[in-house]
Write an enzyme that holds these catalytic residues in place. Structure first.
Site, PDB file in Angstrom:
ATOM      1  N   GLY A   1       0.788  -1.223   0.000  1.00 51.13           N
ATOM      2  CA  GLY A   1       0.000   0.000   0.000  1.00 51.13           C
ATOM      3  C   GLY A   1       0.819   1.271   0.000  1.00 51.13           C
ATOM      4  O   GLY A   1       1.812   1.412  -0.724  1.00 51.13           O
TER       5      GLY A   1
ATOM      6  N   ASP B   1       8.030  -4.019   9.033  1.00 51.86           N
ATOM      7  CA  ASP B   1       6.636  -4.454   9.057  1.00 51.86           C
ATOM      8  C   ASP B   1       6.516  -5.639   9.993  1.00 51.86           C
ATOM      9  O   ASP B   1       7.513  -6.138  10.532  1.00 51.86           O
ATOM     10  CB  ASP B   1       6.140  -4.817   7.657  1.00 51.86           C
ATOM     11  CG  ASP B   1       4.682  -4.405   7.451  1.00 51.86           C
ATOM     12  OD1 ASP B   1       3.842  -4.751   8.309  1.00 51.86           O
ATOM     13  OD2 ASP B   1       4.390  -3.734   6.445  1.00 51.86           O
TER      14      ASP B   1
ATOM     15  N   ALA C   1       3.069   2.898   9.587  1.00 52.60           N
ATOM     16  CA  ALA C   1       2.310   1.751  10.094  1.00 52.60           C
ATOM     17  C   ALA C   1       1.072   2.209  10.858  1.00 52.60           C
ATOM     18  O   ALA C   1       1.131   3.140  11.660  1.00 52.60           O
ATOM     19  CB  ALA C   1       3.194   0.904  11.003  1.00 52.60           C
TER      20      ALA C   1
ATOM     21  N   LYS D   1     -15.724   0.929  15.208  1.00 54.53           N
ATOM     22  CA  LYS D   1     -16.990   0.652  15.898  1.00 54.53           C
ATOM     23  C   LYS D   1     -17.469   1.972  16.485  1.00 54.53           C
ATOM     24  O   LYS D   1     -16.662   2.846  16.815  1.00 54.53           O
ATOM     25  CB  LYS D   1     -16.802  -0.350  17.041  1.00 54.53           C
ATOM     26  CG  LYS D   1     -16.520  -1.792  16.623  1.00 54.53           C
ATOM     27  CD  LYS D   1     -17.789  -2.501  16.166  1.00 54.53           C
ATOM     28  CE  LYS D   1     -17.512  -3.969  15.891  1.00 54.53           C
ATOM     29  NZ  LYS D   1     -18.729  -4.688  15.437  1.00 54.53           N
TER      30      LYS D   1
ATOM     31  N   TYR E   1      -9.449   5.853  16.056  1.00 55.54           N
ATOM     32  CA  TYR E   1      -8.550   6.184  14.947  1.00 55.54           C
ATOM     33  C   TYR E   1      -8.386   7.708  14.807  1.00 55.54           C
ATOM     34  O   TYR E   1      -7.268   8.214  14.655  1.00 55.54           O
ATOM     35  CB  TYR E   1      -9.121   5.593  13.661  1.00 55.54           C
ATOM     36  CG  TYR E   1      -8.275   5.804  12.427  1.00 55.54           C
ATOM     37  CD1 TYR E   1      -7.152   5.020  12.187  1.00 55.54           C
ATOM     38  CD2 TYR E   1      -8.619   6.769  11.481  1.00 55.54           C
ATOM     39  CE1 TYR E   1      -6.383   5.203  11.044  1.00 55.54           C
ATOM     40  CE2 TYR E   1      -7.860   6.956  10.339  1.00 55.54           C
ATOM     41  CZ  TYR E   1      -6.745   6.166  10.123  1.00 55.54           C
ATOM     42  OH  TYR E   1      -5.985   6.351   8.997  1.00 55.54           O
TER      43      TYR E   1
ATOM     44  N   LYS F   1      -4.891   9.918  15.089  1.00 51.63           N
ATOM     45  CA  LYS F   1      -4.389  10.676  13.956  1.00 51.63           C
ATOM     46  C   LYS F   1      -4.404  12.180  14.224  1.00 51.63           C
ATOM     47  O   LYS F   1      -3.514  12.925  13.794  1.00 51.63           O
ATOM     48  CB  LYS F   1      -5.203  10.352  12.700  1.00 51.63           C
ATOM     49  CG  LYS F   1      -5.043   8.911  12.210  1.00 51.63           C
ATOM     50  CD  LYS F   1      -3.596   8.605  11.848  1.00 51.63           C
ATOM     51  CE  LYS F   1      -3.443   7.230  11.214  1.00 51.63           C
ATOM     52  NZ  LYS F   1      -2.038   6.933  10.849  1.00 51.63           N
TER      53      LYS F   1
ATOM     54  N   THR G   1      -6.238   2.027  -2.643  1.00 50.58           N
ATOM     55  CA  THR G   1      -5.369   0.946  -2.184  1.00 50.58           C
ATOM     56  C   THR G   1      -6.145  -0.368  -2.235  1.00 50.58           C
ATOM     57  O   THR G   1      -7.341  -0.391  -2.542  1.00 50.58           O
ATOM     58  CB  THR G   1      -4.887   1.188  -0.739  1.00 50.58           C
ATOM     59  OG1 THR G   1      -6.026   1.200   0.138  1.00 50.58           O
ATOM     60  CG2 THR G   1      -4.144   2.523  -0.623  1.00 50.58           C
TER      61      THR G   1
END
Length: 435
Positions: free
Chosen positions: A208, A228, A279, A285, A343, A347, A376
């Site tokens: 990606g 990774d 990464a 949810k 998330y 960020k 992606t």
């Protein structure tokens, strides 16, 4: 048929499909330049072959009409000090539009620090709204419009940014404001491989966006160390072998991961000049239904792993004296998104983090890139309608490519771009949400 229906539902016309270049070189041709109440000689401008600068004057429409088409436009608006002077932009842009080619960039230049009056400050701030609005009007022509705030610097320190925003490398960046800092002015380096001799670490490099970043870093001359998960080791090894780089299989969420990384770097006698924190993971949810484990995993990998890794690198022999860091943020982190409280928190936190780190460690640089909808393998698995709406919901009306993010990351890492620090650059085609 379905694509046409999507555009009709959004009340928009299909845009011009972006044509991206394989490199960051500028296109040959005429580049229009205008400077408000400041007569600069052409040799005062950034010297970038194969650019031919054409001076633009709002009262000389005939000269514009005689051109076969401008490749790009640079407008120096630093001396717009009175409200009535803003109308120059109206006159000039109206004259430019008939001769502006599809996909041509427009870059305005301001200087918010050098304002000498309240009116001057107001006019410099007005450019932000002007740029973001014009970018939305020109999106269907794939013309992007951005603003560069020199903030007390001058052309030498801004040369790398001018080249980037006027080149195909910035094809998916529009409606954005990038502020430079008070950094020592450096001469322009027009090298095809500006990162030659540098060693770069890229986390999440097996596929990606991470793979695209690693590939672009290698293309610009860097030795790439890809990192990774152990489960992704076969894919990571294949990528690194193709780039003549090195691979490290490591789970960054482990408590010993920073020490293990330093040990491997020391064993290989590597010192990092460039660090790209790519990464990441999602566990979506609504907050009502979110498990604690999902919250912890997302915050740990997307945020805390970066903090712990940077703490281990800073001051160690495995980090160069003037290293540059880039973190991958997200438009959803800036705007918020239903079902992504974990998330978006991680960020969004990166913006405050890089600003504090840039102040604390002035010998290093810390920046972030916030991608929008990027095509992606993961996004291709989305339901068709959700995917179509996501990739059309920006001024350019299309999805970005991993290479768009990679170009932006490499731009922020360039050694001749030291004036750019503590900034979040959005690579989103001017997303209509959060941009």
């Amino acid at each position: 048929m379905l694509e046409t229906l999507v555009y009709k539902l959004m009340g928009r016309r299909p845009p011009v499909v972006l044509q991206r270049s394989a490199n960051t070189e500028l296109r040959a041709g005429d580049y229009g330049f205008y400077s408000h109440q400041q007569r600069l000689a052409l040799n005062d401008l950034p010297q970038m072959d194969p650019v031919t600068w054409r001076l633009l004057e709002p009262d000389n429409a005939k000269a514009l009409q005689s051109t076969t088409g401008l490749v790009a436009v640079l407008l120096d608006c630093r001396q717009i000090q009175q409200v009535d002077e803003l109308q120059t932009l109206l006159v000039l842009v109206q004259q430019l539009l008939p001769v502006l080619q599809n996909q041509s960039p427009i870059l305005l230049v301001s200087d918010s620090q050098a304002a000498i009056s309240a009116s001057h400050s107001a006019c410099q701030s007005a450019l932000t709204g002007f740029v973001r609005s014009l970018a939305k009007e020109l999106g269907t022509k794939a013309c992007r419009v951005n603003l560069l705030d020199l903030y007390g610097t001058d052309w030498p320190a801004a040369s790398a940014s001018v080249q980037f925003f006027l080149s195909p490398a910035s094809a998916y960046i529009s409606g954005q404001v990038l502020k430079l800092g008070e950094e020592a002015q450096a001469p322009m380096q027009c090298s095809v491989q500006p990162l030659a001799g540098k060693t770069a670490l890229v986390t999440g490099a097996a596929r990606g966006i991470g793979k695209a970043i690693a590939s672009q870093l290698a293309a610009e001359g860097a030795l790439v160390v890809g990192l990774d998960l152990p489960a992704a080791a076969p894919a990571l090894d294949a990528v690194m072998q193709s780039l003549r780089g090195q691979s490290i299989a490591l789970d960054l969420t482990g408590a010993e991961a920073p020490a293990q990384l330093l040990a491997q770097l020391q064993e290989r006698r590597l010192s990092l000049d460039l660090v790209v924190h790519n990464a990441g993971v999602t566990r979506d949810k609504t907050l009502k239904n979110m498990a604690l484990a999902d919250w912890q995993l997302v915050l740990e990998l997307n945020l805390n792993a970066q903090i712990r890794l940077n703490e281990a690198l800073l001051g160690s022999a495995q980090l160069a004296a003037a290293a540059s860091f880039v973190s991958l943020s997200s438009i959803n982190g800036l705007a918020g998104q239903r079902g992504q409280c974990n998330y978006a928190s991680a960020k969004s936190a990166l913006g405050g983090y890089i600003q504090r780190m840039a102040r604390t460690y002035p010998m290093h640089r810390f920046n972030a890139v916030a991608p929008g909808f990027i095509r992606t393998e993961m996004t291709e698995k989305m339901p068709w309608l959700i995917r179509e709406i996501g990739q059309r919901f920006n001024s350019l009306g299309q999805a970005g490519e991993p290479s768009d993010v990679a170009h932006a990351v490499c731009f922020l890492l360039r050694p001749d771009n030291k004036a750019c620090n503590a900034q979040v650059l959005r690579v989103c085609g001017q997303s209509l949400v959060g941009a």
